[in-house]
Design a protein around this motif. Structure first.
Motif, short mmCIF file in Angstrom:
data_model
loop_
_atom_site.label_atom_id
_atom_site.label_comp_id
_atom_site.label_asym_id
_atom_site.label_seq_id
_atom_site.Cartn_x
_atom_site.Cartn_y
_atom_site.Cartn_z
N ASP A 61 60.52 37.50 46.37
CA ASP A 61 60.31 38.92 46.66
C ASP A 61 60.95 39.70 45.52
O ASP A 61 62.08 39.41 45.12
CB ASP A 61 60.97 39.30 47.99
CG ASP A 61 60.30 38.64 49.17
OD1 ASP A 61 59.07 38.46 49.13
OD2 ASP A 61 60.99 38.29 50.13
N VAL A 62 60.23 40.68 45.00
CA VAL A 62 60.75 41.50 43.90
C VAL A 62 60.34 42.95 44.08
O VAL A 62 59.38 43.26 44.78
CB VAL A 62 60.24 41.01 42.52
CG1 VAL A 62 60.78 39.66 42.15
CG2 VAL A 62 58.73 41.02 42.45
N TRP A 63 61.08 43.82 43.44
CA TRP A 63 60.69 45.22 43.29
C TRP A 63 59.93 45.33 41.99
O TRP A 63 60.39 44.85 40.96
CB TRP A 63 61.92 46.12 43.23
CG TRP A 63 62.64 46.26 44.53
CD1 TRP A 63 63.75 45.57 44.93
CD2 TRP A 63 62.31 47.14 45.60
NE1 TRP A 63 64.12 45.98 46.18
CE2 TRP A 63 63.25 46.95 46.61
CE3 TRP A 63 61.30 48.08 45.80
CZ2 TRP A 63 63.21 47.65 47.81
CZ3 TRP A 63 61.26 48.78 46.99
CH2 TRP A 63 62.22 48.57 47.98
N PRO A 73 65.71 41.58 44.81
CA PRO A 73 66.10 42.45 45.93
C PRO A 73 67.49 43.07 45.79
O PRO A 73 67.75 44.13 46.33
CB PRO A 73 66.02 41.51 47.14
CG PRO A 73 64.97 40.52 46.77
CD PRO A 73 65.17 40.30 45.29
N ASN A 74 68.39 42.43 45.06
CA ASN A 74 69.73 42.99 44.87
C ASN A 74 69.79 44.00 43.72
O ASN A 74 70.85 44.54 43.43
CB ASN A 74 70.76 41.87 44.65
CG ASN A 74 70.54 41.12 43.36
OD1 ASN A 74 69.65 41.42 42.57
ND2 ASN A 74 71.35 40.10 43.14
N GLY A 75 68.67 44.24 43.03
CA GLY A 75 68.60 45.20 41.94
C GLY A 75 68.73 44.61 40.55
O GLY A 75 68.57 45.32 39.57
N ALA A 76 69.00 43.30 40.45
CA ALA A 76 69.11 42.66 39.13
C ALA A 76 67.74 42.59 38.47
O ALA A 76 66.74 42.25 39.11
CB ALA A 76 69.70 41.28 39.26
N LYS A 77 67.69 42.91 37.18
CA LYS A 77 66.42 42.89 36.43
C LYS A 77 66.00 41.45 36.17
O LYS A 77 66.81 40.59 35.80
CB LYS A 77 66.58 43.63 35.10
CG LYS A 77 65.29 43.81 34.36
CD LYS A 77 65.50 44.66 33.13
CE LYS A 77 64.22 44.86 32.38
NZ LYS A 77 64.42 45.66 31.16
N VAL A 78 64.70 41.17 36.38
CA VAL A 78 64.15 39.84 36.12
C VAL A 78 63.80 39.76 34.65
O VAL A 78 63.06 40.59 34.13
CB VAL A 78 62.88 39.58 36.99
CG1 VAL A 78 62.24 38.26 36.63
CG2 VAL A 78 63.24 39.63 38.46
N VAL A 79 64.34 38.75 33.97
CA VAL A 79 64.06 38.54 32.55
C VAL A 79 63.18 37.31 32.43
O VAL A 79 63.56 36.23 32.87
CB VAL A 79 65.36 38.34 31.74
CG1 VAL A 79 65.06 38.11 30.29
CG2 VAL A 79 66.28 39.53 31.93
N GLU A 80 61.99 37.48 31.87
CA GLU A 80 61.07 36.34 31.72
C GLU A 80 60.74 36.10 30.29
O GLU A 80 60.75 36.89 29.46
CB GLU A 80 59.80 36.60 32.51
CG GLU A 80 60.08 36.65 34.00
CD GLU A 80 58.83 36.74 34.81
OE1 GLU A 80 57.96 35.86 34.64
OE2 GLU A 80 58.71 37.66 35.61
#
Length: 80
Positions: A61-63, A73-80
């Motif tokens: 689940d992501v924003w 969900p905790n606000g950490a940015k996803v780095v891909e």
């Protein structure tokens, strides 16, 4: 496949670091399980197993911000 929208924020505050206008979605992505399946498949089937990357197994689940950035969900940015 397109990510599914889980629902609106319903008046709740977004996690710290998530931009306004973001949507909470459930998505499939290439993670540890998908990579392990492809590596194991390469040992058994050869390079044809790389097709596993076209249908990722991992889910999260992501924003998703209006500009396309993704946040956990905790606000950490996803780095891909």
């Amino acid at each position: 496949p397109q990510p599914q929208v889980m629902g609106a924020v319903n008046g709740e505050a977004l996690p710290r670091g998530v931009p306004p206008g973001s949507q909470f979605v459930h998505e499939r992505y290439i993670g540890a399980t998908t990579t392990a399946a492809a590596a194991g498949g390469c040992l058994l089937c050869g390079c044809l197993a790389c097709c596993i990357f076209a249908c990722p197994i991992d889910e999260r689940d992501v924003w998703v911000a209006p500009d396309g950035q993704r946040f956990l969900p905790n606000g950490a940015k996803v780095v891909e």
